[in-house]
Every structure is written in structure tokens, then in C-alpha cells.
Design an enzyme around this catalytic site. Structure first.
Site, short mmCIF file in Angstrom:
data_model
loop_
_atom_site.label_atom_id
_atom_site.label_comp_id
_atom_site.label_asym_id
_atom_site.label_seq_id
_atom_site.Cartn_x
_atom_site.Cartn_y
_atom_site.Cartn_z
N TYR A 156 -5.96 -2.67 0.84
CA TYR A 156 -4.76 -1.86 0.61
C TYR A 156 -4.31 -1.18 1.90
CZ TYR A 156 -1.49 0.41 -2.58
OH TYR A 156 -0.36 0.81 -3.23
N LYS A 163 0.30 6.10 -0.03
CA LYS A 163 0.22 6.56 -1.41
C LYS A 163 -0.44 7.93 -1.50
CE LYS A 163 2.16 3.09 -3.59
NZ LYS A 163 3.50 3.24 -4.21
#
Length: 266
Positions: A156, A163
Site C-alpha cells: 500500500y 490515508k
């Protein structure tokens, strides 16, 4: 009478009918909402969104580059002119240059980081600022996040850092807009196969991990995320703000692989 009968809102970030934003939109429409849409500049993205928005009679389909305040301001001015006022906004926007997602975070470029943060995190603040001007009676703003902003999810990479910033933004925006009776929340979904997800890690491996480790021993469905998003935008969640709602079959509560370890799956 549905939960959203008479309510109007704008959805930013629908890419196609596999988007989580579209899953939420379908649930909103089922409950009687009137929904307008934005799309990235360019004919290709406009066609994609119009293909979904025109059949449902959307009155607002507008181009919006969230890196430009004037674009965001224009969209919400148009929304005010079209609908009078808004009751909800769904923010489903994230981006990072592909090279900066594929590499380890330590190797990500400075310019890539700036771009990813501006679009994936700061855009929520900018959208909330201008949306609040056409929400005189209060309302709900919802964004979409992922567990990779809370814990390290290999693959990720830089998007996880973005995020994390988005998650913090939700809390501060909830505080800032609370006096206006505007709630700001996020839904953190388990792996869902979308256009954006195709650029990050190995989806099949990640989905299989959720099947093995989550307390419910399965991954979530797109429809489950859509229903949760609709709930968070509705008056049923009127006492909830600044929250990150995990829709992941309980994966986020696990501190070990649990049953998967006993079965030799990890």
C-alpha cells in the site's frame, strides 16, 4: 418514503460501476436521494460518469479538478443553484503517481508525495469548506479510507501515509464543522476490486488474507460497503461524527492471525 426522500447531495469520485462510490450511490438512490456527480477533466472521464449519471436523471454532472480551489468552488456554486441546498457529500478521491505507489515509501519522490497528499487528503478539507457553504441546515460529509492508514499493509506504500492524513483530517473537520451541524466521517472498507485497487499490491492475496483472518472468515462485498456508506450519510447516524467505520468483517480487530494460524493458512 425512503430515508433520503427530498434529500440532495453530490458524489465526487465515481470512476465506473465497480467504484465503491457507485455502490454507495445505488443505496442512496434506492432510498430516494437526488444525486449530482463530478468527474475528472477530460472527455474520457466525462463519458464514464455520464454513462451512469444520465440514466438516473442526474441534474448535475460537472468537471472538477480538486487541485484547483476555483474548480471546487464552481462545482458547489452549481450545486447550490441546481438543488438549492445540499444534505450530503460523498468524497471518494485518491491518487498517487504510479511509480510512487509501486516503490517502497522510503523511495517515493518528493513531488509524488506532494501530489498524492494534495489529492488524497487535502482535497477533503477543500471540498468540505465549499460544500459547507451550501449546507445551511447541516448534513453529512463522508470519505472513503482504508486500514493501510492505521497499520502497515505491504504494497500500500505511500497511499497508506496519505490515508493516515485523511483519517486525521476527518477528525479535525468534524470539530471544525460541528457547530454548523455538519458531520464528517469515513468508511474504511476491506479489499474491494476497483479501478483504484488495481494499482495497489496484489488484490487476490489481500482478499484471501481477509478470508483467512477476519472473524467472519470472509471478505466484504461491495453492497455491504454501499449500505454502510448510505447509513453514515443518513439521519440514522445523526449522532456520529469524526468516526472511521470499519466495514471489513472484523479484520481490523485482530491482533494475530487467529483461526488462520491454527489451520496453517499463514
Amino acid at each position: 418514503m425512503g430515508l433520503f426522500t427530498g434529500k440532495k447531495g453530490v458524489v465526487l469520485g465515481v470512476a465506473n460501476d465497480f467504484s465503491i462510490a457507485w455502490a454507495v450511490t445505488r443505496k442512496l438512490l434506492d432510498e430516494g436521494a437526488e444525486v449530482g456527480f463530478t468527474h475528472l477533466p477530460g472527455d474520457k472521464m466525462e463519458r464514464r460518469v455520464r454513462k451512469l449519471a444520465e440514466p438516473i436523471g442526474a441534474k448535475l454532472i460537472a468537471s472538477c479538478d480538486v487541485q484547483k480551489d476555483e474548480d471546487i468552488a464552481r462545482v458547489f456554486e452549481q450545486a447550490g443553484e441546481t438543488y438549492g441546498k445540499l444534505d450530503f457529500v460523498l468524497h471518494s478521491i485518491a491518487f498517487a503517481p504510479l511509480d510512487d505507489i509501486k516503490c517502497a515509501f522510503v523511495d517515493a519522490s518528493r513531488e509524488g508525495f506532494k501530489t498524492a497528499m494534495e489529492i488524497s487528503a487535502y482535497s477533503l478539507a477543500a471540498v468540505s469548506r465549499y460544500a459547507s457553504k451550501v449546507m445551511p441546515d447541516g448534513g453529512s460529509i463522508l470519505t472513503l479510507t482504508y486500514y493501510g492508514g492505521e497499520k502497515v499493509v505491504p504494497g500500500y506504500n505511500m497511499m497508506g501515509v496519505c490515508k493516515a492524513a485523511l483519517d486525521a483530517s476527518v477528525k479535525y473537520l468534524a470539530y471544525d464543522l460541528g457547530p454548523k451541524n455538519i458531520r464528517v466521517n469515513a468508511v474504511s472498507a476491506g479489499p474491494v476490486k476497483t479501478l483504484a485497487a488495481s494499482a495497489v499490491g496484489d488484490f487476490d492475496d489481500l482478499s484471501g488474507l481477509y478470508d483467512a483472518v477476519a472473524p467472519m472468515q470472509r471478505n466484504i462485498t461491495r453492497e455491504e460497503v454501499g449500505a454502510a456508506g448510505m447509513f453514515m450519510l443518513s439521519d440514522l447516524s445523526s449522532g456520529i461524527t469524526g468516526e472511521i467505520l470499519h466495514v471489513d468483517c472484523g479484520y481490523n480487530v485482530m491482533g494475530s492471525p487467529g483461526r488462520a494460524l491454527a489451520k496453517g493458512k499463514v
